[in-house]
Design an enzyme around this catalytic site. Structure first.
Site, PDB file in Angstrom:
ATOM      1  N   HIS A   1      -8.144  -5.964   7.410  1.00 54.89           N
ATOM      2  CA  HIS A   1      -7.965  -4.934   8.429  1.00 54.89           C
ATOM      3  C   HIS A   1      -8.243  -5.519   9.806  1.00 54.89           C
ATOM      4  O   HIS A   1      -9.370  -5.872  10.134  1.00 54.89           O
ATOM      5  CB  HIS A   1      -8.854  -3.706   8.204  1.00 54.89           C
ATOM      6  CG  HIS A   1      -8.258  -2.466   8.839  1.00 54.89           C
ATOM      7  ND1 HIS A   1      -7.390  -1.637   8.165  1.00 54.89           N
ATOM      8  CD2 HIS A   1      -8.364  -1.952  10.071  1.00 54.89           C
ATOM      9  CE1 HIS A   1      -7.013  -0.649   8.934  1.00 54.89           C
ATOM     10  NE2 HIS A   1      -7.581  -0.820  10.119  1.00 54.89           N
TER      11      HIS A   1
ATOM     12  N   GLU B   1      -2.586  -1.714  -3.323  1.00 54.61           N
ATOM     13  CA  GLU B   1      -3.757  -0.995  -2.845  1.00 54.61           C
ATOM     14  C   GLU B   1      -3.415   0.452  -2.539  1.00 54.61           C
ATOM     15  O   GLU B   1      -2.271   0.787  -2.243  1.00 54.61           O
ATOM     16  CB  GLU B   1      -4.352  -1.685  -1.613  1.00 54.61           C
ATOM     17  CG  GLU B   1      -3.430  -1.782  -0.420  1.00 54.61           C
ATOM     18  CD  GLU B   1      -4.076  -2.502   0.758  1.00 54.61           C
ATOM     19  OE1 GLU B   1      -4.913  -3.399   0.512  1.00 54.61           O
ATOM     20  OE2 GLU B   1      -3.738  -2.170   1.908  1.00 54.61           O
TER      21      GLU B   1
ATOM     22  N   HIS C   1       0.857  -1.185   0.000  1.00 53.28           N
ATOM     23  CA  HIS C   1       0.000   0.000   0.000  1.00 53.28           C
ATOM     24  C   HIS C   1       0.895   1.238   0.000  1.00 53.28           C
ATOM     25  O   HIS C   1       1.169   1.823   1.047  1.00 53.28           O
ATOM     26  CB  HIS C   1      -0.908  -0.011   1.232  1.00 53.28           C
ATOM     27  CG  HIS C   1      -1.963   1.055   1.227  1.00 53.28           C
ATOM     28  ND1 HIS C   1      -3.204   0.862   1.780  1.00 53.28           N
ATOM     29  CD2 HIS C   1      -1.969   2.324   0.741  1.00 53.28           C
ATOM     30  CE1 HIS C   1      -3.928   1.976   1.649  1.00 53.28           C
ATOM     31  NE2 HIS C   1      -3.181   2.868   1.026  1.00 53.28           N
TER      32      HIS C   1
END
Length: 237
Positions: free
Chosen positions: A190, A70, A43
């Site tokens: 998450h 991401e 990310h």
């Protein structure tokens, strides 16, 4: 079996804390794949405080499993994804100064914006996923964007798991059933960890992939990276 993609941002954070190249982010990704992980997630953020854009370019040449990039689709991010051609791009609406991702897309408000970006990536042959809360309405509007997948934001599940796991999973089950009807594949991520991952995977049988970084790296401090990856794979069976 749900696939395990390991987010290696925290490895990059540790490297950046001292400068130099220890730990080696690229070699870590190679090792993680050798230990059995079925994907590598990164990310990159605009300030490059952990994963750097040069890391993404280097990783795109060595990752042999599924490479997932991401992030918030600003122009620099879009260019990077189109340049490196990962297996999957996951669109996340995080603010520039966000410590970590903390909300899914409002797919109703941003459906036209998402539709245009998703078309760009799909035209390049890249599978798309968008980060969403476990919300029926948001999933319905996600369908209008033509995304291949959604990634369910699982902080609420993880936060409430110890208190009442059946209640914690309820919204996710409802969304997963609708996803089946709408023909949208599901990812999740998450705050998933070794304590709560097995129940989540058991209750969401159509789950394609989980992306786990922070918890996995923390657990590896005690158990070792290879052992932790093997533990996740067993729990995901």
């Amino acid at each position: 079996m749900t696939r395990l993609s390991v987010n290696i941002n925290k490895i990059a954070t540790l490297r950046n804390a001292r400068g130099g190249n220890m730990p080696d982010v690229i070699q870590s990704a190679i090792d993680i794949e050798a230990f059995g992980a079925q994907g590598i997630t990164v990310h990159p953020r605009p300030d490059e405080r952990h994963i750097r854009y040069e890391d993404v370019r280097a990783l795109s040449k060595v990752v042999k499993t599924e490479f997932n990039i991401e992030g918030n689709p600003n122009l620099k991010f879009i260019d990077l994804v189109l340049e490196t051609k990962p297996a999957q791009v996951t669109l996340v609406p995080d603010a520039v100064d966000a410590i970590t991702s903390n909300a899914g897309w409002n797919t109703k408000k941003h459906q036209d914006y998402l539709k245009d970006i998703i078309k760009t990536f799909k035209d390049a042959g890249i599978r798309t996923s968008i980060f969403v809360d476990p919300d029926i309405e948001m999933l319905k509007y996600a369908k209008t964007t033509n995304t291949d997948r959604v990634e369910l934001y699982t902080e609420a599940y993880a936060k409430n798991f110890k208190n009442n796991k059946a209640t914690a999973i309820k919204d996710y089950v409802q969304v997963s059933l609708l996803a089946n009807e709408l023909d949208i594949d599901l990812n999740a991520g998450h705050d998933l960890n070794l304590e709560n991952i097995a129940y989540f995977a058991q209750e969401i049988p159509n789950l394609k992939e989980v992306s786990i970084g922070h918890a996995l790296i923390c657990e590896a401090l005690y158990q070792g990276l290879e052992n932790v990856i093997q533990s996740y794979l067993k729990k995901l069976q």
